[in-house]
Write a protein that holds these residues in place. Structure first.
Motif, PDB file in Angstrom:
ATOM      1  N   CYS A 163      -8.860  -4.052   4.389  1.00  0.00           N
ATOM      2  CA  CYS A 163     -10.168  -5.114   3.960  1.00  0.00           C
ATOM      3  C   CYS A 163     -10.527  -6.067   3.696  1.00  0.00           C
ATOM      4  CB  CYS A 163     -10.925  -3.786   3.133  1.00  0.00           C
ATOM      5  SG  CYS A 163     -11.904  -2.664   3.636  1.00  0.00           S
ATOM      6  N   CYS A 164      -8.975  -6.541   3.623  1.00  0.00           N
ATOM      7  CA  CYS A 164      -8.578  -8.021   3.245  1.00  0.00           C
ATOM      8  C   CYS A 164      -8.156  -9.047   4.729  1.00  0.00           C
ATOM      9  CB  CYS A 164      -7.504  -8.055   1.859  1.00  0.00           C
ATOM     10  SG  CYS A 164      -7.875  -7.544   0.724  1.00  0.00           S
ATOM     11  N   THR A 165      -7.877  -8.637   5.494  1.00  0.00           N
ATOM     12  CA  THR A 165      -7.592  -9.131   6.831  1.00  0.00           C
ATOM     13  C   THR A 165      -8.617 -10.091   7.574  1.00  0.00           C
ATOM     14  OG1 THR A 165      -8.067  -7.653   8.377  1.00  0.00           O
ATOM     15  CG2 THR A 165      -5.388  -7.557   7.245  1.00  0.00           C
ATOM     16  N   LEU A 166      -8.029 -10.877   8.656  1.00  0.00           N
ATOM     17  CA  LEU A 166      -9.263 -11.224   8.999  1.00  0.00           C
ATOM     18  C   LEU A 166     -10.476 -10.295   9.911  1.00  0.00           C
ATOM     19  CD1 LEU A 166     -10.639 -14.487  10.017  1.00  0.00           C
ATOM     20  CD2 LEU A 166      -7.981 -14.387  11.517  1.00  0.00           C
ATOM     21  N   GLU A 226     -14.712  -0.288   9.591  1.00  0.00           N
ATOM     22  CA  GLU A 226     -15.106   1.113   9.199  1.00  0.00           C
ATOM     23  C   GLU A 226     -15.676   1.039  10.526  1.00  0.00           C
ATOM     24  OE1 GLU A 226     -18.874  -2.087   7.960  1.00  0.00           O
ATOM     25  OE2 GLU A 226     -17.806  -2.063   6.228  1.00  0.00           O
ATOM     26  N   HIS A 227     -15.571   0.311  12.026  1.00  0.00           N
ATOM     27  CA  HIS A 227     -15.530   0.911  12.717  1.00  0.00           C
ATOM     28  C   HIS A 227     -14.929   2.248  13.284  1.00  0.00           C
ATOM     29  CE1 HIS A 227     -15.064   1.782  17.526  1.00  0.00           C
ATOM     30  NE2 HIS A 227     -15.656   0.319  17.675  1.00  0.00           N
ATOM     31  N   PRO A 228     -15.582   3.142  14.034  1.00  0.00           N
ATOM     32  CA  PRO A 228     -14.847   4.512  13.839  1.00  0.00           C
ATOM     33  C   PRO A 228     -12.797   4.767  14.723  1.00  0.00           C
ATOM     34  CG  PRO A 228     -17.031   4.349  14.452  1.00  0.00           C
ATOM     35  CD  PRO A 228     -16.974   2.863  14.471  1.00  0.00           C
ATOM     36  N   ASP A 229     -12.929   3.825  15.597  1.00  0.00           N
ATOM     37  CA  ASP A 229     -11.843   4.161  16.338  1.00  0.00           C
ATOM     38  C   ASP A 229     -10.691   3.246  15.884  1.00  0.00           C
ATOM     39  OD1 ASP A 229     -13.382   4.913  18.780  1.00  0.00           O
ATOM     40  OD2 ASP A 229     -13.607   2.988  19.750  1.00  0.00           O
ATOM     41  N   ALA A 230     -10.916   2.509  14.722  1.00  0.00           N
ATOM     42  CA  ALA A 230     -10.368   2.013  13.516  1.00  0.00           C
ATOM     43  C   ALA A 230      -9.817   2.838  12.712  1.00  0.00           C
ATOM     44  CB  ALA A 230     -10.609   0.730  12.841  1.00  0.00           C
ATOM     45  N   ARG A 231     -11.083   3.616  12.299  1.00  0.00           N
ATOM     46  CA  ARG A 231     -10.933   4.459  10.992  1.00  0.00           C
ATOM     47  C   ARG A 231      -9.878   5.705  11.481  1.00  0.00           C
ATOM     48  NH1 ARG A 231     -16.177   5.928   8.044  1.00  0.00           N
ATOM     49  NH2 ARG A 231     -16.513   3.303   7.017  1.00  0.00           N
ATOM     50  N   ALA A 254       1.584  -1.175  -0.203  1.00  0.00           N
ATOM     51  CA  ALA A 254      -0.089   0.081   0.302  1.00  0.00           C
ATOM     52  C   ALA A 254       1.252   1.271  -0.139  1.00  0.00           C
ATOM     53  CB  ALA A 254      -1.221   0.157   1.129  1.00  0.00           C
ATOM     54  N   SER A 255       0.659   2.322  -0.993  1.00  0.00           N
ATOM     55  CA  SER A 255       1.578   3.479  -1.104  1.00  0.00           C
ATOM     56  C   SER A 255       0.256   4.644  -0.152  1.00  0.00           C
ATOM     57  CB  SER A 255       1.922   3.537  -1.802  1.00  0.00           C
ATOM     58  OG  SER A 255       1.044   3.673  -3.534  1.00  0.00           O
ATOM     59  N   ASP A 256      -0.288   4.629  -0.133  1.00  0.00           N
ATOM     60  CA  ASP A 256      -1.564   5.353  -0.167  1.00  0.00           C
ATOM     61  C   ASP A 256      -2.844   5.773   0.813  1.00  0.00           C
ATOM     62  OD1 ASP A 256      -4.087   4.976  -1.739  1.00  0.00           O
ATOM     63  OD2 ASP A 256      -2.890   5.446  -3.419  1.00  0.00           O
ATOM     64  N   SER A 257      -3.999   5.878   1.438  1.00  0.00           N
ATOM     65  CA  SER A 257      -4.680   5.882   2.842  1.00  0.00           C
ATOM     66  C   SER A 257      -5.504   4.789   1.912  1.00  0.00           C
ATOM     67  CB  SER A 257      -5.157   6.910   3.104  1.00  0.00           C
ATOM     68  OG  SER A 257      -5.242   7.518   2.118  1.00  0.00           O
ATOM     69  N   SER A 258      -6.185   5.259   0.726  1.00  0.00           N
ATOM     70  CA  SER A 258      -6.564   4.387   0.163  1.00  0.00           C
ATOM     71  C   SER A 258      -6.378   2.801  -0.250  1.00  0.00           C
ATOM     72  CB  SER A 258      -7.245   4.519  -1.823  1.00  0.00           C
ATOM     73  OG  SER A 258      -8.374   3.733  -2.249  1.00  0.00           O
ATOM     74  N   ARG A 259      -5.253   2.733  -0.556  1.00  0.00           N
ATOM     75  CA  ARG A 259      -4.717   1.341  -0.787  1.00  0.00           C
ATOM     76  C   ARG A 259      -4.835   0.263   0.506  1.00  0.00           C
ATOM     77  NH1 ARG A 259      -2.031  -0.251  -6.044  1.00  0.00           N
ATOM     78  NH2 ARG A 259      -2.567   1.764  -7.239  1.00  0.00           N
ATOM     79  N   LEU A 260      -4.529   1.225   1.653  1.00  0.00           N
ATOM     80  CA  LEU A 260      -4.094   0.339   3.131  1.00  0.00           C
ATOM     81  C   LEU A 260      -5.334   0.352   3.270  1.00  0.00           C
ATOM     82  CD1 LEU A 260      -1.778   3.584   4.752  1.00  0.00           C
ATOM     83  CD2 LEU A 260      -1.766   1.402   4.491  1.00  0.00           C
TER      84      LEU A 260
END
Length: 146
Positions: free
Chosen positions: A121-124, A133-138, A110-116
């Motif tokens: 979204c590909c993680t368990l 989607e969690h506000p704290d995680a964002r 990942a090289s930018d926030s969109s790719r991050l």
């Protein structure tokens, strides 16, 4: 050719090191709660080094037991279903997400926030907890990106 390799159980996690035979010298394993009897998932991970699909036609796993009680518990453990997998990325979101960001950037994933966010979204954790989607995680992801 390496004929014998002695190691701790750590070698069984995340390393593609196939072999023909695994000898586990103890039914005890040291974890978060000190010494405990091996869990079925840990045993499968360690014994799974033997006879890897596509590399060997068969493999052997030997588990050493000290007495009849250990033997009975070992037989039960080998028949048990594996424990469910649970991501730890969502439990300690700020610290774990910072590490996730560093790893994703360092390996070129990942090289930018969109790719991050795509990578997250590909993680368990995302699939189990919808962590992205969690506000704290964002907020943690935004803080980690800088």
């Amino acid at each position: 050719t390496v004929c014998v390799l002695c190691s701790t159980s750590t070698l069984s996690a995340g390393v593609n090191l196939p072999c023909s035979r695994v000898v586990i010298t103890s039914c005890q394993d040291y974890g978060d709660k000190g010494w405990q009897f091996l869990k079925s998932t840990r045993y499968r991970q360690m014994s799974g080094r033997a006879g890897r699909t596509g590399l060997c036609s068969q493999g052997e796993s030997i588990l050493c037991v000290e007495n009849d009680t250990e033997k009975r518990k070992a037989e039960e453990m080998m028949r048990a279903l594996p424990e469910p997998l649970c991501s730890h990325l969502g439990e300690a979101a700020p610290h774990a997400l910072c590490r996730f960001v560093l790893d994703a950037v360092a390996c070129g994933q990942a090289s930018d926030s969109s790719r991050l966010r795509q990578a997250l979204c590909c993680t368990l954790a995302h699939h189990q907890l919808r962590v992205s989607e969690h506000p704290d995680a964002r907020r943690a992801l935004d803080d980690a990106i800088g």
